[in-house]
Design a protein around this motif. Structure first.
Motif, PDB file in Angstrom:
ATOM      1  N   GLU A  47       4.391  71.486 -20.503  1.00  0.00           N
ATOM      2  CA  GLU A  47       3.380  71.762 -21.530  1.00  0.00           C
ATOM      3  C   GLU A  47       2.276  70.713 -21.492  1.00  0.00           C
ATOM      4  O   GLU A  47       1.090  71.034 -21.604  1.00  0.00           O
ATOM      5  CB  GLU A  47       4.037  71.784 -22.905  1.00  0.00           C
ATOM      6  N   VAL A  48       2.651  69.447 -21.347  1.00  0.00           N
ATOM      7  CA  VAL A  48       1.654  68.368 -21.279  1.00  0.00           C
ATOM      8  C   VAL A  48       0.742  68.569 -20.076  1.00  0.00           C
ATOM      9  O   VAL A  48      -0.484  68.491 -20.193  1.00  0.00           O
ATOM     10  CB  VAL A  48       2.342  66.988 -21.215  1.00  0.00           C
ATOM     11  N   HIS A  49       1.314  68.839 -18.915  1.00  0.00           N
ATOM     12  CA  HIS A  49       0.507  69.041 -17.708  1.00  0.00           C
ATOM     13  C   HIS A  49      -0.429  70.219 -17.886  1.00  0.00           C
ATOM     14  O   HIS A  49      -1.591  70.181 -17.473  1.00  0.00           O
ATOM     15  CB  HIS A  49       1.407  69.227 -16.485  1.00  0.00           C
ATOM     16  N   HIS A  50       0.050  71.272 -18.525  1.00  0.00           N
ATOM     17  CA  HIS A  50      -0.793  72.445 -18.774  1.00  0.00           C
ATOM     18  C   HIS A  50      -1.990  72.076 -19.654  1.00  0.00           C
ATOM     19  O   HIS A  50      -3.100  72.537 -19.436  1.00  0.00           O
ATOM     20  CB  HIS A  50       0.039  73.551 -19.443  1.00  0.00           C
ATOM     21  N   LEU A  51      -1.782  71.233 -20.655  1.00  0.00           N
ATOM     22  CA  LEU A  51      -2.855  70.862 -21.575  1.00  0.00           C
ATOM     23  C   LEU A  51      -3.856  69.894 -20.971  1.00  0.00           C
ATOM     24  O   LEU A  51      -5.060  70.041 -21.165  1.00  0.00           O
ATOM     25  CB  LEU A  51      -2.267  70.236 -22.846  1.00  0.00           C
ATOM     26  N   VAL A  52      -3.381  68.880 -20.257  1.00  0.00           N
ATOM     27  CA  VAL A  52      -4.280  67.808 -19.819  1.00  0.00           C
ATOM     28  C   VAL A  52      -4.401  67.656 -18.309  1.00  0.00           C
ATOM     29  O   VAL A  52      -5.239  66.905 -17.832  1.00  0.00           O
ATOM     30  CB  VAL A  52      -3.877  66.457 -20.447  1.00  0.00           C
ATOM     31  N   GLY A  53      -3.552  68.323 -17.547  1.00  0.00           N
ATOM     32  CA  GLY A  53      -3.669  68.274 -16.092  1.00  0.00           C
ATOM     33  C   GLY A  53      -3.013  67.081 -15.427  1.00  0.00           C
ATOM     34  O   GLY A  53      -3.095  66.949 -14.210  1.00  0.00           O
ATOM     35  N   VAL A  54      -2.396  66.198 -16.195  1.00  0.00           N
ATOM     36  CA  VAL A  54      -1.701  65.039 -15.630  1.00  0.00           C
ATOM     37  C   VAL A  54      -0.430  64.783 -16.427  1.00  0.00           C
ATOM     38  O   VAL A  54      -0.302  65.227 -17.563  1.00  0.00           O
ATOM     39  CB  VAL A  54      -2.571  63.758 -15.651  1.00  0.00           C
ATOM     40  N   ALA A  55       0.481  64.057 -15.838  1.00  0.00           N
ATOM     41  CA  ALA A  55       1.684  63.645 -16.550  1.00  0.00           C
ATOM     42  C   ALA A  55       1.328  62.473 -17.460  1.00  0.00           C
ATOM     43  O   ALA A  55       0.619  61.555 -17.057  1.00  0.00           O
ATOM     44  CB  ALA A  55       2.779  63.241 -15.571  1.00  0.00           C
ATOM     45  N   VAL A  56       1.806  62.518 -18.684  1.00  0.00           N
ATOM     46  CA  VAL A  56       1.511  61.475 -19.673  1.00  0.00           C
ATOM     47  C   VAL A  56       2.822  61.014 -20.297  1.00  0.00           C
ATOM     48  O   VAL A  56       3.666  61.838 -20.634  1.00  0.00           O
ATOM     49  CB  VAL A  56       0.581  62.029 -20.781  1.00  0.00           C
ATOM     50  N   THR A  57       2.979  59.705 -20.415  1.00  0.00           N
ATOM     51  CA  THR A  57       4.145  59.153 -21.099  1.00  0.00           C
ATOM     52  C   THR A  57       3.646  58.340 -22.290  1.00  0.00           C
ATOM     53  O   THR A  57       3.147  57.229 -22.125  1.00  0.00           O
ATOM     54  CB  THR A  57       4.968  58.255 -20.161  1.00  0.00           C
ATOM     55  N   PRO A  58       3.755  58.870 -23.509  1.00  0.00           N
ATOM     56  CA  PRO A  58       3.294  58.119 -24.684  1.00  0.00           C
ATOM     57  C   PRO A  58       4.228  56.952 -25.003  1.00  0.00           C
ATOM     58  O   PRO A  58       5.441  57.120 -25.075  1.00  0.00           O
ATOM     59  CB  PRO A  58       3.330  59.153 -25.809  1.00  0.00           C
ATOM     60  N   VAL A  59       3.649  55.777 -25.177  1.00  0.00           N
ATOM     61  CA  VAL A  59       4.380  54.589 -25.599  1.00  0.00           C
ATOM     62  C   VAL A  59       3.872  54.233 -26.990  1.00  0.00           C
ATOM     63  O   VAL A  59       2.673  54.039 -27.190  1.00  0.00           O
ATOM     64  CB  VAL A  59       4.168  53.414 -24.621  1.00  0.00           C
ATOM     65  N   VAL A  60       4.782  54.176 -27.949  1.00  0.00           N
ATOM     66  CA  VAL A  60       4.401  53.912 -29.344  1.00  0.00           C
ATOM     67  C   VAL A  60       4.549  52.423 -29.625  1.00  0.00           C
ATOM     68  O   VAL A  60       5.602  51.836 -29.366  1.00  0.00           O
ATOM     69  CB  VAL A  60       5.285  54.733 -30.309  1.00  0.00           C
ATOM     70  N   CYS A  61       3.479  51.822 -30.149  1.00  0.00           N
ATOM     71  CA  CYS A  61       3.469  50.390 -30.451  1.00  0.00           C
ATOM     72  C   CYS A  61       2.977  50.154 -31.866  1.00  0.00           C
ATOM     73  O   CYS A  61       2.194  50.937 -32.394  1.00  0.00           O
ATOM     74  CB  CYS A  61       2.532  49.659 -29.492  1.00  0.00           C
ATOM     75  N   PHE A  62       3.432  49.060 -32.459  1.00  0.00           N
ATOM     76  CA  PHE A  62       2.942  48.629 -33.762  1.00  0.00           C
ATOM     77  C   PHE A  62       2.067  47.408 -33.548  1.00  0.00           C
ATOM     78  O   PHE A  62       2.500  46.417 -32.959  1.00  0.00           O
ATOM     79  CB  PHE A  62       4.106  48.303 -34.696  1.00  0.00           C
ATOM     80  N   LEU A  63       0.818  47.500 -34.006  1.00  0.00           N
ATOM     81  CA  LEU A  63      -0.122  46.398 -33.845  1.00  0.00           C
ATOM     82  C   LEU A  63      -0.248  45.563 -35.101  1.00  0.00           C
ATOM     83  O   LEU A  63      -0.861  44.504 -35.082  1.00  0.00           O
ATOM     84  CB  LEU A  63      -1.512  46.924 -33.476  1.00  0.00           C
ATOM     85  N   GLY A  64       0.281  46.051 -36.214  1.00  0.00           N
ATOM     86  CA  GLY A  64       0.116  45.367 -37.480  1.00  0.00           C
ATOM     87  C   GLY A  64      -1.244  45.698 -38.066  1.00  0.00           C
ATOM     88  O   GLY A  64      -1.910  46.648 -37.671  1.00  0.00           O
ATOM     89  N   GLU A  65      -1.645  44.912 -39.024  1.00  0.00           N
ATOM     90  CA  GLU A  65      -2.953  45.099 -39.655  1.00  0.00           C
ATOM     91  C   GLU A  65      -4.001  44.458 -38.755  1.00  0.00           C
ATOM     92  O   GLU A  65      -4.191  43.256 -38.777  1.00  0.00           O
ATOM     93  CB  GLU A  65      -2.975  44.451 -41.040  1.00  0.00           C
ATOM     94  N   THR A  66      -4.657  45.274 -37.952  1.00  0.00           N
ATOM     95  CA  THR A  66      -5.655  44.711 -37.045  1.00  0.00           C
ATOM     96  C   THR A  66      -6.964  45.469 -37.120  1.00  0.00           C
ATOM     97  O   THR A  66      -6.983  46.678 -37.172  1.00  0.00           O
ATOM     98  CB  THR A  66      -5.155  44.686 -35.583  1.00  0.00           C
ATOM     99  N   ASN A  67      -8.022  44.745 -37.172  1.00  0.00           N
ATOM    100  CA  ASN A  67      -9.358  45.286 -36.992  1.00  0.00           C
ATOM    101  C   ASN A  67     -10.041  44.502 -35.877  1.00  0.00           C
ATOM    102  O   ASN A  67     -11.249  44.488 -35.774  1.00  0.00           O
ATOM    103  CB  ASN A  67     -10.173  45.193 -38.291  1.00  0.00           C
ATOM    104  N   GLN A  68      -9.227  43.824 -35.079  1.00  0.00           N
ATOM    105  CA  GLN A  68      -9.755  42.951 -34.056  1.00  0.00           C
ATOM    106  C   GLN A  68      -9.635  43.573 -32.670  1.00  0.00           C
ATOM    107  O   GLN A  68      -8.997  43.028 -31.785  1.00  0.00           O
ATOM    108  CB  GLN A  68      -9.049  41.606 -34.107  1.00  0.00           C
TER     109      GLN A  68
END
Length: 113
Positions: A47-68
């Motif tokens: 499904e991902v390849h169909h939508l965007v044409g490439v393989a994607v691996t989402p990595v979820v990260c927490f940055l905290g309160e950042t505006n930097q």
């Protein structure tokens, strides 16, 4: 709109998480030592390849309160943040058959996975 990402650097990146952290630092200036990696999302690759044409691996990260964020002008035209609670609001999402979902609460439309 897109999220930081890129190709695995053969020989340099030992994992997809290292690829994510390296690309995030290169593209938006977030120091990898200040990031808390929460996990890797698994999805339907066909499904991902169909939508965007490439393989994607989402990595979820927490940055905290950042505006930097410090966007690399060679790779990024603009960087912005959106509060996480807005992503949880179902009224902020548009779903159409055969298209990726569209998020409508930020300064720009966000569509994709």
């Amino acid at each position: 709109v897109c999220l930081p990402g890129g190709m695995v650097a053969q020989g340099d990146d030992k994992s997809i998480v290292q690829t994510c952290l390296r690309e995030m630092e290169e593209e938006i200036g977030v120091n990898s030592s200040s990031v808390n990696v929460l996990g890797v999302l698994r999805c339907n690759w066909g499904e991902v390849h169909h939508l965007v044409g490439v393989a994607v691996t989402p990595v979820v990260c927490f940055l905290g309160e950042t505006n930097q964020l410090d966007p690399n002008p060679d790779e990024v035209a603009e960087a912005f943040t959106v509060p996480l609670e807005l992503f949880l609001d179902r009224d902020r999402w548009v779903h159409k058959q055969h298209y990726a979902p569209i998020f409508t609460a930020g300064p720009h439309l966000i569509w994709g996975l």
